[in-house]
Design a protein around this motif. Structure first.
Motif: not given
Length: 228
Positions: A148, A145, A195, A142
């Motif tokens: 990113r 993510g 990810a 998470e």
């Protein structure tokens, strides 16, 4: 809807009260450690080399987010001296005090990695040196993510972890107790790539902390680019 093999994120999310208590414990430990962290972990050549490689790929005046900025040394200071615009996230009030004193040119906020909001702001690069290891493994994807999504297209991530096979394990650390996670290097690479981050450079460093500090460790440094 999640497939049979994909956990529902709502089932993985921790209880908010329990998560707040966990964060308060981690922050309190780093409050107690304070400036002793830099004394116990001097000569961060691997970390500084990773930043130098990243800076060579960034435009002048790039905006860089330092996740888990600690005392601001050496990373925020190194970035500012190179002309970067720096924002730091840190959960420890004591660390924030030290960082603001050490690097007054940067902006430091009391925030957790998982407070990172991709809608709020985008960055040319993000550095996360030994900060993701303070999360349980179930929340690291998470966090990656969010990282990113917070990078501009083609943006860079410098990431480091201590090589270990641990998941939210309590360990004694400089007179306090913190909870840490770690991966073998091949597994860390898989988690990062899953990810949506492309690993462009990987370095492994055998690190010997200062006298009276932590035991020797193997550090993994990854330089990654946001995938399409």
């Amino acid at each position: 809807m999640p497939s049979d093999n994909t956990p529902d994120p709502r089932e993985l999310a921790p209880d908010p009260v329990a998560w707040a208590e966990r964060n308060a414990h981690q922050a309190g430990a780093f409050d107690a450690i304070g400036e002793h962290y830099d004394e116990a972990f001097p000569n961060k050549e691997g970390q500084q080399d990773c930043v130098r490689r990243m800076l060579s790929l960034l435009p002048p005046g790039a905006h860089v987010l330092d996740l888990g900025s600690g005392t601001g040394l050496p990373t925020a200071r190194q970035l500012v001296l190179a002309g970067a615009r720096v924002t730091g996230f840190e959960i420890s009030e004591r660390m924030l005090e030290l960082a603001r004193r050490n690097v007054p040119e940067a902006e430091f906020r009391r925030a957790d990695i998982l407070d990172l909001d991709p809608v709020e702001r985008s960055y040319d690069a993000i550095v996360a040196f030994f900060s993701l290891l303070c999360l349980p493994k179930e929340r690291i994807p998470e966090a990656l993510g969010r990282v990113r999504a917070s990078l501009l297209p083609g943006g860079l991530l410098c990431l480091s972890m201590v090589e270990a096979d641990l998941d939210d394990a309590p360990i004694p650390f400089l007179g306090s107790e913190i909870r840490v996670s770690g991966y073998p290097r091949e597994e860390l690479r898989r988690v990062v790539e899953k990810a949506g981050l492309i690993v462009e450079d990987e370095r492994v460093v055998a690190y010997e902390p200062g006298p009276g500090g932590a035991p020797p460790e193997v550090q993994i440094f990854l330089t990654c680019r946001r995938g399409a």
